[in-house]
Design a protein around this motif. Structure first.
Motif, mmCIF file in Angstrom:
data_model
loop_
_atom_site.group_PDB
_atom_site.id
_atom_site.type_symbol
_atom_site.label_atom_id
_atom_site.label_comp_id
_atom_site.label_asym_id
_atom_site.label_seq_id
_atom_site.Cartn_x
_atom_site.Cartn_y
_atom_site.Cartn_z
ATOM 1 N N PRO A 196 0.808 -1.219 0.000
ATOM 2 C CA PRO A 196 0.000 0.000 0.000
ATOM 3 C C PRO A 196 0.845 1.275 0.000
ATOM 4 C CG PRO A 196 -0.020 -0.978 2.179
ATOM 5 C CD PRO A 196 0.735 -1.920 1.281
ATOM 6 N N VAL A 197 2.051 1.208 0.547
ATOM 7 C CA VAL A 197 2.964 2.352 0.592
ATOM 8 C C VAL A 197 4.387 1.864 0.340
ATOM 9 C CG1 VAL A 197 1.550 3.689 2.217
ATOM 10 C CG2 VAL A 197 3.336 2.186 3.084
ATOM 11 N N THR A 198 5.254 2.749 -0.099
ATOM 12 C CA THR A 198 6.658 2.405 -0.301
ATOM 13 C C THR A 198 7.324 2.178 1.052
ATOM 14 O OG1 THR A 198 6.751 3.650 -2.353
ATOM 15 C CG2 THR A 198 8.856 3.237 -1.241
ATOM 16 N N GLY A 199 8.116 1.108 1.140
ATOM 17 C CA GLY A 199 8.808 0.805 2.385
ATOM 18 C C GLY A 199 9.403 -0.588 2.370
ATOM 19 N N VAL A 200 9.812 -1.025 3.534
ATOM 20 C CA VAL A 200 10.392 -2.356 3.702
ATOM 21 C C VAL A 200 9.325 -3.263 4.316
ATOM 22 C CG1 VAL A 200 12.211 -3.681 4.823
ATOM 23 C CG2 VAL A 200 12.688 -1.379 3.988
ATOM 24 N N TYR A 201 9.209 -4.477 3.780
ATOM 25 C CA TYR A 201 8.163 -5.410 4.199
ATOM 26 C C TYR A 201 8.745 -6.754 4.638
ATOM 27 C CZ TYR A 201 4.663 -2.274 2.302
ATOM 28 O OH TYR A 201 3.861 -1.182 2.069
ATOM 29 N N LEU A 202 8.116 -7.328 5.651
ATOM 30 C CA LEU A 202 8.345 -8.714 6.023
ATOM 31 C C LEU A 202 7.293 -9.527 5.277
ATOM 32 C CD1 LEU A 202 9.513 -11.052 7.727
ATOM 33 C CD2 LEU A 202 7.849 -10.417 9.503
ATOM 34 N N ILE A 203 7.757 -10.503 4.511
ATOM 35 C CA ILE A 203 6.859 -11.326 3.712
ATOM 36 C C ILE A 203 7.019 -12.763 4.179
ATOM 37 C CG2 ILE A 203 6.181 -11.999 1.378
ATOM 38 C CD1 ILE A 203 8.118 -9.496 0.583
ATOM 39 N N THR A 204 5.933 -13.363 4.648
ATOM 40 C CA THR A 204 5.956 -14.751 5.097
ATOM 41 C C THR A 204 4.929 -15.542 4.302
ATOM 42 O OG1 THR A 204 4.396 -14.256 6.868
ATOM 43 C CG2 THR A 204 6.741 -14.171 7.422
ATOM 44 N N ALA A 205 5.216 -16.813 4.113
ATOM 45 C CA ALA A 205 4.313 -17.647 3.323
ATOM 46 C C ALA A 205 4.450 -19.100 3.730
ATOM 47 C CB ALA A 205 4.633 -17.500 1.831
ATOM 48 N N GLY A 206 3.413 -19.851 3.453
ATOM 49 C CA GLY A 206 3.438 -21.281 3.723
ATOM 50 C C GLY A 206 2.512 -22.016 2.782
ATOM 51 N N ILE A 207 2.884 -23.248 2.484
ATOM 52 C CA ILE A 207 2.049 -24.123 1.652
ATOM 53 C C ILE A 207 1.959 -25.479 2.333
ATOM 54 C CG2 ILE A 207 1.831 -25.382 -0.535
ATOM 55 C CD1 ILE A 207 3.193 -23.141 -1.961
ATOM 56 N N ARG A 208 0.756 -26.014 2.348
ATOM 57 C CA ARG A 208 0.541 -27.383 2.822
ATOM 58 C C ARG A 208 0.120 -28.228 1.623
ATOM 59 N NH1 ARG A 208 -3.863 -29.435 7.321
ATOM 60 N NH2 ARG A 208 -3.383 -31.654 7.111
ATOM 61 N N TYR A 209 0.972 -29.206 1.266
ATOM 62 C CA TYR A 209 0.653 -30.140 0.184
ATOM 63 C C TYR A 209 0.011 -31.389 0.777
ATOM 64 C CZ TYR A 209 3.550 -27.525 -3.140
ATOM 65 O OH TYR A 209 4.077 -26.560 -3.961
ATOM 66 N N GLU A 210 -0.921 -31.972 0.040
ATOM 67 C CA GLU A 210 -1.588 -33.174 0.513
ATOM 68 C C GLU A 210 -0.608 -34.343 0.647
ATOM 69 O OE1 GLU A 210 -4.441 -35.055 -2.131
ATOM 70 O OE2 GLU A 210 -3.349 -34.311 -3.868
ATOM 71 N N ASN A 211 -1.026 -35.348 1.386
ATOM 72 C CA ASN A 211 -0.231 -36.536 1.656
ATOM 73 C C ASN A 211 0.138 -37.271 0.362
ATOM 74 O OD1 ASN A 211 0.918 -38.831 2.709
ATOM 75 N ND2 ASN A 211 -0.987 -39.657 3.526
ATOM 76 N N SER A 212 1.434 -37.440 0.133
ATOM 77 C CA SER A 212 1.955 -38.231 -0.980
ATOM 78 C C SER A 212 3.440 -38.457 -0.730
ATOM 79 C CB SER A 212 1.768 -37.515 -2.319
ATOM 80 O OG SER A 212 2.465 -38.206 -3.336
ATOM 81 N N THR A 213 3.900 -39.631 -1.036
ATOM 82 C CA THR A 213 5.319 -39.951 -0.842
ATOM 83 C C THR A 213 6.104 -39.876 -2.145
ATOM 84 O OG1 THR A 213 4.868 -42.312 -1.115
ATOM 85 C CG2 THR A 213 4.808 -41.443 1.143
ATOM 86 N N VAL A 214 5.538 -39.214 -3.155
ATOM 87 C CA VAL A 214 6.170 -39.127 -4.472
ATOM 88 C C VAL A 214 6.388 -37.669 -4.862
ATOM 89 C CG1 VAL A 214 5.920 -39.697 -6.932
ATOM 90 C CG2 VAL A 214 5.046 -41.274 -5.194
ATOM 91 N N GLY A 215 7.598 -37.319 -5.302
ATOM 92 C CA GLY A 215 7.884 -36.017 -5.895
ATOM 93 C C GLY A 215 8.235 -34.921 -4.908
ATOM 94 N N ASP A 216 9.130 -34.026 -5.339
ATOM 95 C CA ASP A 216 9.520 -32.864 -4.540
ATOM 96 C C ASP A 216 8.388 -31.845 -4.495
ATOM 97 O OD1 ASP A 216 11.976 -34.051 -4.296
ATOM 98 O OD2 ASP A 216 13.038 -32.639 -5.579
ATOM 99 N N ARG A 217 8.470 -30.940 -3.496
ATOM 100 C CA ARG A 217 7.515 -29.837 -3.365
ATOM 101 C C ARG A 217 8.298 -28.543 -3.175
ATOM 102 N NH1 ARG A 217 5.722 -34.585 -3.018
ATOM 103 N NH2 ARG A 217 3.977 -35.263 -1.772
#
Length: 135
Positions: free
Chosen positions: A43-64
């Motif tokens: 919304p304004v010029t400045g310095v921001y802390l940006i946090t994020a998270g993802i929850r992938y469903e249960n699977s034992t195959v492939g990187d995330r």
């Protein structure tokens, strides 16, 4: 802070911006759950802390992968993990970055499961943009 309020299927080996169609709070109108719901705008010029998270469903195959993308092109942070032995994959990242007013960040997912894999809503798939102050 903004969250996914419904699961989203991600195509394998395809970088995908995550739809954040729910809000935990939005004190400055930086996010719209209806239009541009993958983006959080400064919304304004400045310095921001940006946090994020993802929850992938249960699977034992492939990187995330969990990634914070700036203005659709610049990678600010990312975290990639191999598949878990069991259970869902929970990935979280954070960074501090200067932004001009109206610039934006997105939460991006990617996986190598071999077929569609769901990003699970349930409050653990989120993006937060917090103003820290002027540059």
């Amino acid at each position: 802070a903004y969250k996914a309020s419904s699961d989203q299927a991600l195509t394998t080996a395809t970088t995908t911006a995550i739809a954040l169609n729910g809000e935990i709070y939005d004190t400055d109108g930086v996010h719209d759950t209806a239009s541009s719901n993958t983006k959080c705008f400064a919304p304004v010029t400045g310095v921001y802390l940006i946090t994020a998270g993802i929850r992938y469903e249960n699977s034992t195959v492939g990187d995330r992968l969990c990634r914070i993308l700036f203005n659709g092109t610049t990678i600010l942070a990312d975290y990639q993990v191999p598949p878990p032995a069991s259970g869902d994959s929970l990935l979280a990242i954070a960074t501090i970055y200067p932004m001009a007013a109206t610039e934006y960040v997105e939460l991006v997912g990617y996986h190598t499961h071999g077929s569609n894999l769901n990003v699970v809503a349930e409050g653990r798939t989120f993006l937060c943009l917090a103003y820290l102050g002027q540059q």
